[in-house]
Each structure stands twice: as structure tokens, then as C-alpha cells.
Motif scaffolding. Structure first.
Motif, PDB file in Angstrom:
ATOM      1  N   SER A 306       0.833  -1.206   0.000  1.00  0.00           N
ATOM      2  CA  SER A 306       0.000   0.000   0.000  1.00  0.00           C
ATOM      3  C   SER A 306       0.866   1.253   0.000  1.00  0.00           C
ATOM      4  CB  SER A 306      -0.941  -0.003   1.203  1.00  0.00           C
ATOM      5  OG  SER A 306      -0.252   0.257   2.407  1.00  0.00           O
ATOM      6  N   LEU A 307       2.044   1.187   0.642  1.00  0.00           N
ATOM      7  CA  LEU A 307       2.956   2.328   0.620  1.00  0.00           C
ATOM      8  C   LEU A 307       3.536   2.532  -0.776  1.00  0.00           C
ATOM      9  CD1 LEU A 307       4.919   2.058   3.998  1.00  0.00           C
ATOM     10  CD2 LEU A 307       2.866   3.370   3.463  1.00  0.00           C
ATOM     11  N   GLU A 308       3.827   1.452  -1.454  1.00  0.00           N
ATOM     12  CA  GLU A 308       4.333   1.569  -2.826  1.00  0.00           C
ATOM     13  C   GLU A 308       3.298   2.235  -3.725  1.00  0.00           C
ATOM     14  OE1 GLU A 308       5.431  -2.401  -3.835  1.00  0.00           O
ATOM     15  OE2 GLU A 308       7.011  -2.498  -2.305  1.00  0.00           O
ATOM     16  N   GLU A 309       2.034   1.894  -3.507  1.00  0.00           N
ATOM     17  CA  GLU A 309       0.959   2.553  -4.264  1.00  0.00           C
ATOM     18  C   GLU A 309       0.886   4.030  -3.914  1.00  0.00           C
ATOM     19  OE1 GLU A 309      -2.646   4.648  -4.128  1.00  0.00           O
ATOM     20  OE2 GLU A 309      -2.097   3.453  -2.371  1.00  0.00           O
ATOM     21  N   ALA A 310       1.075   4.345  -2.626  1.00  0.00           N
ATOM     22  CA  ALA A 310       0.956   5.725  -2.166  1.00  0.00           C
ATOM     23  C   ALA A 310       2.041   6.623  -2.747  1.00  0.00           C
ATOM     24  CB  ALA A 310       1.010   5.776  -0.638  1.00  0.00           C
ATOM     25  N   ALA A 447       9.881   6.503   0.795  1.00  0.00           N
ATOM     26  CA  ALA A 447      10.053   7.808   0.139  1.00  0.00           C
ATOM     27  C   ALA A 447      10.507   7.600  -1.296  1.00  0.00           C
ATOM     28  CB  ALA A 447      11.067   8.658   0.885  1.00  0.00           C
ATOM     29  N   ARG A 448       9.870   8.325  -2.171  1.00  0.00           N
ATOM     30  CA  ARG A 448      10.290   8.358  -3.578  1.00  0.00           C
ATOM     31  C   ARG A 448      10.932   9.716  -3.821  1.00  0.00           C
ATOM     32  NH1 ARG A 448       6.359   9.158  -8.746  1.00  0.00           N
ATOM     33  NH2 ARG A 448       7.758   8.448 -10.406  1.00  0.00           N
ATOM     34  N   CYS A 449      12.224   9.703  -4.095  1.00  0.00           N
ATOM     35  CA  CYS A 449      12.985  10.942  -4.283  1.00  0.00           C
ATOM     36  C   CYS A 449      13.348  11.090  -5.758  1.00  0.00           C
ATOM     37  CB  CYS A 449      14.260  10.917  -3.437  1.00  0.00           C
ATOM     38  SG  CYS A 449      13.958  10.710  -1.672  1.00  0.00           S
ATOM     39  N   GLN A 450      13.143  12.288  -6.287  1.00  0.00           N
ATOM     40  CA  GLN A 450      13.460  12.584  -7.684  1.00  0.00           C
ATOM     41  C   GLN A 450      14.245  13.889  -7.758  1.00  0.00           C
ATOM     42  OE1 GLN A 450       9.081  12.247  -8.461  1.00  0.00           O
ATOM     43  NE2 GLN A 450       9.755  11.265 -10.368  1.00  0.00           N
ATOM     44  N   LEU A 459      21.905  20.990  -9.348  1.00  0.00           N
ATOM     45  CA  LEU A 459      20.566  20.585  -8.977  1.00  0.00           C
ATOM     46  C   LEU A 459      19.606  21.745  -9.257  1.00  0.00           C
ATOM     47  CD1 LEU A 459      18.501  18.743  -7.520  1.00  0.00           C
ATOM     48  CD2 LEU A 459      19.262  19.757  -5.368  1.00  0.00           C
ATOM     49  N   ILE A 460      18.599  21.500 -10.061  1.00  0.00           N
ATOM     50  CA  ILE A 460      17.642  22.558 -10.376  1.00  0.00           C
ATOM     51  C   ILE A 460      16.245  22.245  -9.845  1.00  0.00           C
ATOM     52  CG2 ILE A 460      18.913  23.393 -12.387  1.00  0.00           C
ATOM     53  CD1 ILE A 460      16.990  21.799 -14.164  1.00  0.00           C
ATOM     54  N   GLY A 461      16.027  21.030  -9.374  1.00  0.00           N
ATOM     55  CA  GLY A 461      14.723  20.698  -8.813  1.00  0.00           C
ATOM     56  C   GLY A 461      14.754  19.374  -8.069  1.00  0.00           C
ATOM     57  N   MET A 462      13.911  19.272  -7.027  1.00  0.00           N
ATOM     58  CA  MET A 462      13.825  18.033  -6.250  1.00  0.00           C
ATOM     59  C   MET A 462      12.390  17.797  -5.814  1.00  0.00           C
ATOM     60  SD  MET A 462      15.569  16.914  -2.609  1.00  0.00           S
ATOM     61  CE  MET A 462      17.240  17.051  -3.180  1.00  0.00           C
ATOM     62  N   LYS A 463      11.992  16.526  -5.863  1.00  0.00           N
ATOM     63  CA  LYS A 463      10.692  16.113  -5.353  1.00  0.00           C
ATOM     64  C   LYS A 463      10.892  14.950  -4.388  1.00  0.00           C
ATOM     65  CE  LYS A 463       8.791  15.577  -9.518  1.00  0.00           C
ATOM     66  NZ  LYS A 463       7.772  15.336 -10.583  1.00  0.00           N
ATOM     67  N   ILE A 464      10.241  15.033  -3.239  1.00  0.00           N
ATOM     68  CA  ILE A 464      10.270  13.945  -2.264  1.00  0.00           C
ATOM     69  C   ILE A 464       8.831  13.610  -1.890  1.00  0.00           C
ATOM     70  CG2 ILE A 464      11.010  13.171   0.021  1.00  0.00           C
ATOM     71  CD1 ILE A 464      13.333  15.104  -0.121  1.00  0.00           C
ATOM     72  N   ARG A 465       8.406  12.411  -2.212  1.00  0.00           N
ATOM     73  CA  ARG A 465       7.084  11.920  -1.812  1.00  0.00           C
ATOM     74  C   ARG A 465       7.278  10.963  -0.630  1.00  0.00           C
ATOM     75  NH1 ARG A 465       2.045  10.451  -3.753  1.00  0.00           N
ATOM     76  NH2 ARG A 465       1.938  12.659  -4.318  1.00  0.00           N
ATOM     77  N   LEU A 466       6.757  11.353   0.527  1.00  0.00           N
ATOM     78  CA  LEU A 466       6.763  10.499   1.706  1.00  0.00           C
ATOM     79  C   LEU A 466       5.459   9.726   1.745  1.00  0.00           C
ATOM     80  CD1 LEU A 466       7.975  13.194   4.267  1.00  0.00           C
ATOM     81  CD2 LEU A 466       9.408  11.518   3.081  1.00  0.00           C
ATOM     82  N   ALA A 467       5.524   8.470   2.153  1.00  0.00           N
ATOM     83  CA  ALA A 467       4.320   7.656   2.284  1.00  0.00           C
ATOM     84  C   ALA A 467       4.413   6.884   3.584  1.00  0.00           C
ATOM     85  CB  ALA A 467       4.189   6.695   1.108  1.00  0.00           C
ATOM     86  N   GLY A 468       3.335   6.961   4.381  1.00  0.00           N
ATOM     87  CA  GLY A 468       3.347   6.207   5.628  1.00  0.00           C
ATOM     88  C   GLY A 468       2.461   6.802   6.693  1.00  0.00           C
ATOM     89  N   GLN A 469       2.640   6.280   7.882  1.00  0.00           N
ATOM     90  CA  GLN A 469       1.777   6.581   9.013  1.00  0.00           C
ATOM     91  C   GLN A 469       2.064   7.951   9.608  1.00  0.00           C
ATOM     92  OE1 GLN A 469       2.231   3.661  12.130  1.00  0.00           O
ATOM     93  NE2 GLN A 469       0.173   4.004  12.922  1.00  0.00           N
ATOM     94  N   ALA A 518       1.782  11.198   1.458  1.00  0.00           N
ATOM     95  CA  ALA A 518       0.579  10.401   1.258  1.00  0.00           C
ATOM     96  C   ALA A 518       0.366   9.584   2.528  1.00  0.00           C
ATOM     97  CB  ALA A 518       0.730   9.488   0.042  1.00  0.00           C
ATOM     98  N   MET A 519      -0.610   9.989   3.343  1.00  0.00           N
ATOM     99  CA  MET A 519      -0.818   9.371   4.651  1.00  0.00           C
ATOM    100  C   MET A 519      -1.506   8.020   4.508  1.00  0.00           C
ATOM    101  SD  MET A 519      -2.856  10.889   8.001  1.00  0.00           S
ATOM    102  CE  MET A 519      -2.020  12.472   7.931  1.00  0.00           C
ATOM    103  N   ARG A 520      -0.919   7.024   5.150  1.00  0.00           N
ATOM    104  CA  ARG A 520      -1.499   5.687   5.216  1.00  0.00           C
ATOM    105  C   ARG A 520      -1.336   5.190   6.647  1.00  0.00           C
ATOM    106  NH1 ARG A 520      -2.638   7.515   1.028  1.00  0.00           N
ATOM    107  NH2 ARG A 520      -2.626   6.555  -1.055  1.00  0.00           N
ATOM    108  N   ASN A 521      -2.448   4.955   7.332  1.00  0.00           N
ATOM    109  CA  ASN A 521      -2.398   4.603   8.752  1.00  0.00           C
ATOM    110  C   ASN A 521      -2.845   3.162   8.972  1.00  0.00           C
ATOM    111  OD1 ASN A 521      -1.522   7.153   9.793  1.00  0.00           O
ATOM    112  ND2 ASN A 521      -3.573   7.954   9.421  1.00  0.00           N
ATOM    113  N   PRO A 522      -1.921   2.280   9.327  1.00  0.00           N
ATOM    114  CA  PRO A 522      -2.252   0.884   9.584  1.00  0.00           C
ATOM    115  C   PRO A 522      -2.795   0.709  11.004  1.00  0.00           C
ATOM    116  CG  PRO A 522       0.076   1.218   9.945  1.00  0.00           C
ATOM    117  CD  PRO A 522      -0.476   2.545   9.489  1.00  0.00           C
ATOM    118  N   PRO A 523      -3.294  -0.460  11.357  1.00  0.00           N
ATOM    119  CA  PRO A 523      -3.796  -0.706  12.718  1.00  0.00           C
ATOM    120  C   PRO A 523      -2.663  -1.025  13.695  1.00  0.00           C
ATOM    121  CG  PRO A 523      -4.110  -2.659  11.379  1.00  0.00           C
ATOM    122  CD  PRO A 523      -3.571  -1.599  10.454  1.00  0.00           C
TER     123      PRO A 523
END
Length: 734
Positions: A306-310, A447-450, A459-469, A518-523
Motif C-alpha cells: 500500500s505504501l508503494e501505491e501511495a 520515500a520516492r525521491c526525484q 541541482l535545479i529541482g527536487m521532489k520527495i514523496r513520503l508515504a506512511g503513518q 501520502a498518509m497511510r495509517n495501519p492498525p
């Protein structure tokens, strides 16, 4: 004060429970408890004169400094005592410390302020009022002496606990005037010293609790003994979301020493016996049935998916943005991309969760190691069914905290058990397995870092997508900002977004940037774990900066410095570790860098490693630099850095909590390993206090160890390790 005393239990818990430990993030001895303070002894004791809330002085000139923050190995008690003693001008060799109780604090209109210890706030959030407390006490003692001599206070001076009248040469010791001073009205507007005047603060004085710990005299909660005490062992639902259905106590009630089987709550059962091992043996024999609930089928592998999807989801909370990041990537000569992953981790304190309680219809007292005495008091009051003013908590030095003991679940449990045995001291001690299976875990994230580079390798641009709780979503959703958890972005936040998080901002200046979550909260119960989100964010940012430097064909040190021109303090700590470690030298060791800002401090590390042909990693040395603004005790900072590296490297190299069918798979240290002496590198610490601010120490330094080692592994092998922990991964050269 009446309003404070009548504060409802529920509102008190909401105000000081989970929120208590995160105050540092949101705003971002012998310890008087070595032996349990017996209620009768406390009532009959003849206390030394209280000059003010912070300072008690005996006729033997021993100064007792009362400190609300908790000691869990980080040296906070000694550091805070230094700050008070500096202003007091007492004899440091005659200083001891003790904890006031949170009940006293409420009864006295919270004179000691915050009882929470976390977020690297133990010293830096106390600085102003503890220094003022020492300064006011000094003036009161001096005034008492001046009154006795019949001279103006301005003619008197103080040094090492002795007050001197300059004109006559008369002297009085603190102990001789303490009683008179305690009767004076505290003055207002007393100025504290300028840092240039410090004599004790900034010095590497020995810790006040070292002797007891070295000799084994220090008593922790697990050591506590009381007359008539019984012991409890607890079993909690092994699966996430499961509840207690039934148990058959008939087979265990006749076992040796067993006193009672107690249904603690809807998720746990306990056995009370004369001795703990009797309780644990009976508990193991108890037939228990559980009912599965939401999360009982939870698995780490499924959540990873689910984190990979996020990582590519269209919906995410934006935590930091600058420039035109889309244009930067459209015009890039080269793009770089990497995905990283950090697992769940447990606090794994050496001392398992424990607490001792005595409950009657009129009073409830708890003795426990806690990072938040007021939260523990609130939990005790709620469980006891008694007003807060009829309850109290006596803090004991912690055998490890790391954020875990900011929670008060074990306090609630012991009070629930003690209610079944009125007037009897009940000590609850979790087994190691219970401690491993029922923590508040550091969230697993990816985290997906680009990165976008121009033709010259800039370096002219950076994107960091965090996914998780989100920890805040799990523990204190009222702190979310329109659904977003700003503290997911620790170390990556923009300056000026929120004053409470200004100590967690990104110090690199990039032409274009986007960081989102991208927030993903497990139990799974999340928790504040030493360093919190700065740990994984430092890995994501600093390992990716290293990847981009190599992709650009540039030196990783020079590459970083290009984007630190607006932060000379960050550049200073980075240059310091590079120079000290011999960056660029050809001595057979590979080196890796990291620089990061969090909890108000600038930190950097350079790791030196080798990797054998068989893929065996050896970390030889880590040079670490930290600029916390002011350094109260450089010796303690050195120890804190080394200790934090043990914790951070253990997590990076070995530690992982996994779930299958809702159950934790790592239940003891045989499957949840940590650094051993043979693994631990030499740590050289450079303390670089630049002044003008108060930063943390224990938490910001932990973040830089793992990225530095991971970058050094790449330098040694050409392999990028992007999934933690490192164990079982092939480190042989690519």
C-alpha cells in the motif's frame, strides 16, 4: 489554583497525555526517587528549608535542586542542575537533585511548569525559568545575610555557597541563612547572567548520577520493593484489534504464590502473586481465548504494497514547496530517482514497562519511570476513579525511555489491578515479550525521491514523496493541520510555516522543491521514537543528495555546500567533520557524509568504513559535529552523541518489527538485535556552540549516523542500500 485542582481527569489526560511527550515537537541525583517515597515517611520528614521551589538548602550547606524533567540516561538532571547552580552560585560539590511530584505541581499552580521530557526539550525548554529560579534563590539568601548584618545587599557577594560582606569581611554560609531566606518574599525582575559570565555552565562537570549507576546502587522501577508488595504479570491480546473473550482461572489459582487473576481491561489479563516469576508461570498456564477484531489479519508485507501505491498517488499533503518544480524537471538534462524504505521499530528499552500502585477508596499513589509525570498522574486518576488531588505519582529514574515512556498505558494497567487489592502495593512488570509485542512503534515509511540536474551537474529541482503513518493522527489528531501532520516533514519544513516547528526546517536552498506526504495509517500504535521523523527524513534527503552528487559527477561535499550558502552554521558543521575525518584521503577507508538540522541543532557526520570481499561491513570511525547554540555540558553532549549513534546504527543495521496475521514476529533480542561492542565504531565528537539559541542534543544527533554509513557503504562498494535494515543484504562490491 482551585480551578487547576478541579480540572477533570479526562481533560487533564487530553491535555497532558500523548500530547505531553510531543511538546518538544509541537513547540518544535540521586533523584529523590532512588527509594520509593513512603507516604508516612514523606509526611513525617523534616525537609530542608525551601528557599524557593527550585532550591532547598540544609544546615550542612547541601543544596537540593528540584527538577521536574525525567532522567533516562541523557543527563538532563545534571544539565538542569548546572543551570540552577550557575545562577545560585552554590558549591557544585554539595549539589543533589530530587523530583517534585506532579501532584505537588498542580497543588502549587504548576510552579515547576512542564513535567514532560521529550523532543530534546528537557533543557532548552526549561532554560529561562530554571535559571531565574536559581537567581531568585541567590538574591533571597544574600538578602537574608544582609539583613542579619544590617547592611545593604549591594555590599554583599556570593561564591560557592558563601556570602561575603566586602567592607567587613564577614561571611555566612548558605546553610546558616536558608531558614531566614525561606521566609522572605521572592523578588521580581531578577536578571540572570549573560553567557559571558558563566563559570559552571559550559564546563564538562561529571554527572550527578554516575556513582549510583556504576556501583549498582541506582534503583529503577523494576527494582522497587515495599513491605507487603505483590507482583503482577500481564498478558495482552497478541493480535492488533483483538479483545479478551474469556479465560479459565481454575487451573492457576492454586499454583504457588498466586493471589488473584484480574481482567485488567478488554484487551488484557493479569496474574498477581507473591513473586513475579510465580505470576508469570501461572500466566503462561492460563487458558485464554481472544476475539479477533479490525487489524487482526494485518501484515507488514501487505502494508508495504500500500505504501508503494501511495508513492504515486494523486492525493497528498504538501509540506514544502518552492519554485517551479514541474518546469525544472521538464528542462532537466538528467533526472535521478530512488525509493527508500524504513520499517517499524520498537523502543526496546532495557527496562521493560513497569509501575507500582497502591489504591484505596480515598487515595491512589503510583511509583513509576515516566517521561511525563503529569500524563501519568492523569492516567492514574482516570483509572482510579478519584479526583486528581487525591492521586500522585512518584517518578523514578528510567531504564531507557526513547519516547516510549511518554505513554501511560502501563500506569492505567497497574491502577486497574491495584483496585482489585485495596491497600496492597502492586508492582506490574511486563515481560520482554510483552514489551516487544505491545509498543508504540516508530512508523514504517517509504520515500520516492526525484532530482533534476542541468547540463553542468547543478541541482535545479527536487521532489520527495513520503508515504506512511502519521504519529499525530494516531495519538493526538487534534494537532493535525487540516488533516496534515506537519511533523511527518521534520527537517524538511519551510521556515515560517509554523512557529512550533521552526526547529525542524530545511536548511538547504534549492531552486525548486516539492515535499509531500501520502498518509497511510495501519492498525498499529504509532509512537514518538528517539529522533522521531527526522531519522528517516535524514536518510531520504542525505542519501539522495549523495546519489545526485555522484550522478552529476561531483564531489559530495562540494555538492552539498553549493546549497548551504544561506546556512553558514550547517556548512560549518559539515566542513568540520570533513576536515577532521580526512575527507578525500586515500587510506583504504571509504567515507560518507551527512548534514541535517532538527530539534533546533545543526549536526553532521562523516563515517569511515570498509567492506570485505565477503561483504562484511566494518565501521571504523564516525566523526560527528553538533552546534546546539549553547552547550551546557560538553562532556554530556559527547556521551549523548555516542549513545544516539548506538541507537541510530542499531536501527539502520539490525532492527525491524514485522507483523503477520496481526502479530509481532520479533519478540525478544534474539530476533530484534542491536549494536554490540564489536560492531560499535569509534566516535569523535566536535562540539561547536555558536551561541544565541538553545538547540537539542539527544535527538538531532541520531539522524546523521545512518545516512553517513549508508553513503560510505556506497563509496566502498558501489552499491546503494535503500531498504532498512542493512542486515542480510549483500554488501559485496557491485
Amino acid at each position: 489554583m482551585a480551578d487547576t485542582i478541579r480540572l477533570s481527569r479526562r481533560n487533564f489526560i487530553i491535555g497532558t497525555g500523548a500530547a505531553g511527550l510531543s511538546i518538544g515537537i509541537l513547540a518544535s541525583c540521586s533523584g529523590g526517587s532512588d527509594d520509593a517515597p513512603d507516604a508516612d515517611q514523606a509526611a513525617n520528614a523534616a525537609p530542608n528549608p525551601e528557599v524557593n521551589a527550585w532550591v532547598h538548602v540544609g544546615n550542612d550547606d547541601v543544596v537540593t535542586i528540584r527538577i521536574a524533567r525525567s532522567e533516562m540516561g541523557q543527563g538532563t538532571l545534571t544539565g538542569l542542575a548546572q543551570l540552577v547552580a550557575e545562577e545560585l552560585e552554590c558549591d557544585w560539590d554539595k549539589v543533589v537533585t530530587e523530583y517534585p511530584t506532579p501532584g505537588e505541581n498542580l497543588a502549587r499552580d504548576r510552579v515547576w511548569r512542564d513535567f514532560s521530557t521529550g523532543g530534546s526539550q528537557g533543557i532548552r525548554a526549561s532554560v529561562d525559568y530554571v535559571r531565574e529560579g536559581g537567581a531568585v534563590a541567590r538574591v533571597m539568601l544574600t538578602q537574608a545575610a544582609a539583613d542579619q548584618w544590617g547592611v545593604p545587599i549591594g555590599e554583599c557577594s556570593v561564591s560557592k555557597g558563601v556570602i561575603t560582606h566586602g567592607a567587613s569581611g564577614k561571611e555566612l554560609r548558605f546553610g546558616e541563612v536558608a531558614d531566614a531566606a525561606s521566609k522572605l518574599t521572592p523578588p521580581t525582575g531578577v536578571k540572570v547572567k549573560d553567557p559571558s559570565e558563566w563559570k559552571l555552565v559550559g564546563q564538562p562537570v561529571l554527572r550527578l548520577d554516575t556513582k549510583e549507576k556504576v556501583t549498582g546502587a541506582q534503583k529503577y522501577g523494576a527494582d522497587l520493593q515495599m513491605e507487603g508488595m505483590v507482583n503482577a504479570a500481564i498478558l495482552q491480546a497478541p493480535k492488533r484489534g483483538a479483545t479478551l473473550a474469556s479465560y479459565d482461572e481454575s487451573a492457576v489459582t492454586s499454583m504457588p504464590g498466586v493471589r488473584k487473576v484480574v481482567r485488567v481491561d478488554d484487551r488484557s489479563v493479569a496474574v498477581v502473586a507473591d513473586y513475579w516469576w510465580q505470576a508469570k508461570t501461572a500466566l503462561d498456564a492460563l487458558q485464554v481465548e481472544w476475539t479477533d477484531g479490525e487489524g487482526s489479519d494485518y501484515s507488514s508485507a501487505a502494508f508495504d504494497e500500500s505504501l508503494e501505491e501511495a508513492l504515486t498517488s494523486d492525493e497528498a499533503f504538501v509540506g514544502n514547496t518552492a519554485g517551479d518544480v514541474d518546469s525544472a524537471f521538464s528542462n532537466a538534462a538528467q533526472t535521478v530517482e530512488a525509493t527508500y524504505r524504513v520499517p517499524n521499530q520498537n523502543h526496546a528499552c532495557m527496562e521493560p514497562m513497569n509501575a507500582t500502585a497502591i489504591w484505596t477508596e480515598d487515595k491512589c499513589e503510583v511509583w513509576c519511570p515516566t517521561q511525563n509525570g503529569e500524563a501519568a498522574l492523569g492516567a492514574a486518576s482516570e483509572a482510579a476513579g478519584l479526583p486528581i488531588e487525591q492521586c500522585d505519582v512518584y517518578k523514578i529514574h528510567l531504564g531507557g525511555g526513547f519516547g516510549r515512556r511518554g505513554m501511560s498505558d502501563y500506569v492505567t494497567q497497574v491502577v486497574n489491578i491495584a483496585k482489585e487489592m485495596p491497600g496492597t502495593p502492586v508492582k506490574l512488570l511486563w515481560s520482554r515479550e510483552e514489551d516487544m509485542k505491545h509498543g508504540f512503534y516508530h512508523p514504517t515509511t517509504q520515500a520516492r525521491c526525484q532530482g533534476a540536474l542541468d547540463a553542468d551537474g547543478n541541482l535545479i529541482g527536487m521532489k520527495i514523496r513520503l508515504a506512511g503513518q502519521s504519529i499525530l493522527a494516531g495519538l493526538m489528531p487534534q494537532a493535525l493541520m487540516n488533516g496534515m501532520d506537519p511533523y511527518v516533514f521534520q527537517g524538511l519544513l519551510p521556515s515560517g510555516m509554523d512557529a512550533r516547528a521552526e526547529d525542524q526546517t530545511l536548511k538547504y536552498t534549492f531552486p525548486a522543491l516539492k515535499v509531500d506526504h501520502a498518509m497511510r495509517n495501519p492498525p498499529v500504535r504509532p509512537g514518538f521514537w528517539r529522533g522521531v521523523n527526522a531519522n528517516q527524513n535524514a536518510i531520504y534527503l542525505e542519501c539522495f543528495m549523495d546519489e545526485m552528487a555522484h550522478a552529476a559527477g561531483r564531489d559530495p561535499l562540494e555538492f552539498r555546500l553549493d546549497y548551504l550558502k544561506d546556512s553558514p552554521q550547517m556548512a560549518a558543521v559539515l566542513n568540520a567533520v570533513a576536515e577532521k575525518s580526512g575527507w578525500g584521503s586515500d587510506d583504504g577507508k571509504a567515507r560518507g557524509l551527512c548534514v541535517f538540522y532538527s530539534f533546533g541543532s545543526y549536526t553532521a557526520a562523516c563515517a569511515e568504513v570498509t567492506v570485505s570481499d565477503e561483504g562484511r561491513l566494518k565501521i571504523h570511525r564516525i566523526v560527528a559535529a553538533t552546534d546546539p547554540g549553547y552547550a551546557v555540558n560538553p562532556q554530556q553532549i559527547d556521551a549523548q552523541v555516542a549513545g544516539s549513534f548506538v541507537y541510530g546504527l542499531s536501527a539502520a543495521l539490525f532492527e525491524e518489527i514485522t507483523f503477520e496475521n496481526g502479530e509481532v514476529q520479533e519478540t525478544n533480542f534474539d530476533t530484534y538485535d542491536s549494536m554490540r561492542v564489536r560492531d560499535m565504531p569509534e566516535v569523535e565528537t566536535i562540539v561547536m556552540p555558536s551561541g544565541g539559541f538553545w538547540g537539542g542534543v539527544g535527538e538531532p544527533t541520531i539522524a546523521v549516523a545512518a545516512p553517513a554509513v549508508l553513503n560510505a557503504i556506497y563509496a566502498a562498494t558501489g552499491k546503494r542500500i535503500r531498504r532498512m535494515p542493512v542486515k542480510d543484504q549483500d554488501l559485496r562490491k557491485a
